[in-house]
Design a protein around this motif. Sequence first.
Motif, PDB file in Angstrom:
ATOM      1  N   SER A   1      -7.394   4.562  -5.334  1.00  0.00           N
ATOM      2  CA  SER A   1      -5.971   4.509  -5.000  1.00  0.00           C
ATOM      3  C   SER A   1      -5.576   3.065  -4.716  1.00  0.00           C
ATOM      4  N   TYR A   2      -4.324   2.727  -5.061  1.00  0.00           N
ATOM      5  CA  TYR A   2      -3.911   1.322  -4.947  1.00  0.00           C
ATOM      6  C   TYR A   2      -3.970   0.839  -3.500  1.00  0.00           C
ATOM      7  N   GLY A   3      -3.631   1.717  -2.558  1.00  0.00           N
ATOM      8  CA  GLY A   3      -3.676   1.332  -1.147  1.00  0.00           C
ATOM      9  C   GLY A   3      -5.071   0.906  -0.726  1.00  0.00           C
TER      10      GLY A   3
ATOM     11  N   PHE B   1      -4.313   3.069   7.637  1.00  0.00           N
ATOM     12  CA  PHE B   1      -3.370   3.288   6.538  1.00  0.00           C
ATOM     13  C   PHE B   1      -3.998   4.026   5.355  1.00  0.00           C
ATOM     14  N   VAL B   2      -5.283   3.798   5.096  1.00  0.00           N
ATOM     15  CA  VAL B   2      -5.934   4.414   3.934  1.00  0.00           C
ATOM     16  C   VAL B   2      -7.280   4.993   4.345  1.00  0.00           C
TER      17      VAL B   2
ATOM     18  N   GLY C   1       0.803  -1.218   0.000  1.00  0.00           N
ATOM     19  CA  GLY C   1       0.000   0.000   0.000  1.00  0.00           C
ATOM     20  C   GLY C   1       0.831   1.262   0.000  1.00  0.00           C
ATOM     21  N   ALA C   2       1.854   1.326   0.837  1.00  0.00           N
ATOM     22  CA  ALA C   2       2.643   2.554   0.978  1.00  0.00           C
ATOM     23  C   ALA C   2       3.869   2.551   0.071  1.00  0.00           C
ATOM     24  N   ALA C   3       4.715   1.536   0.190  1.00  0.00           N
ATOM     25  CA  ALA C   3       5.979   1.511  -0.560  1.00  0.00           C
ATOM     26  C   ALA C   3       5.748   1.352  -2.054  1.00  0.00           C
ATOM     27  N   ILE C   4       5.027   0.304  -2.454  1.00  0.00           N
ATOM     28  CA  ILE C   4       4.809   0.056  -3.882  1.00  0.00           C
ATOM     29  C   ILE C   4       3.620   0.869  -4.401  1.00  0.00           C
TER      30      ILE C   4
END
Length: 253
Positions: free
Chosen positions: A54-56, A128-129, A40-43
């Motif tokens: 959003s991907y996260g 996180f999201v 979620g965060a790095a990639i």
Amino acid sequence: MNLYGVWAIYRYEMTRFFRTLLQSFISPVISTSLYFVVFGAAIGSRIDEVEGVSYGAFIVPGLVMLSVITQAISNASFGIYFPKFIGTIYELLSAPVNFLEIVIGYVGAAATKALFIGVVILATANLFVDLHVAHPLAMVAFLLLTCISFSLLGFIIGIWAGNFEQLQLVPLLVVTPLIFLGGSFYSISMLPPIWQTITLFNPVVYLISGFRWAFFETADVPIGLSLLAIAAFTGLCLAVIWWIFRTGWRLRS
């Protein structure tokens, strides 16, 4: 119906869950948090939005399904295998409870544990999201159906298994790959056409697609088809369990 018998089985299984809280609760939460950090965060920060999300946030339904399915199978299979392992299965079979009450007790407890983990994973995801649910009732329905259906599958695996190695065989070699290849981290529309067709033979695709639709109103397969697939899978598991108790396969020598 012998409600006392059902309650006794259910309470015993839930007590075992809370006795091993570190393994059954803390471990999946930490694992899922690592998924959010890495994917979620790095990639995810390097990936554009997927289908307007959003991907996260996009991977949240897949991660919830990943945890719920693995926990439902693990808890249900171990719950019924352990009495076989220590030899108390014969006491259970001779007790004044029929096969339906035994299934409700074990599967109900496993589904409750998986549902509990799923809710905790959702709460963790909110850290996180920014997560919004478009259809809360559909989300709850898919979550419940998934917990129950895969607890039934875990119950079957627990009866089939002859040792602890076989108990882990199907979840590790069959179920986990199907979950990862079922669109947990991507949309199947991103695959080449030939792989999109092959992926449609994976039953987990319909679960993740329907569950993701409840969040973002976007799905890889029609929502009606997803409901039909999970209903058919649940019916098939119930039929297999009915046959097992009718014939005594793997239960009576």
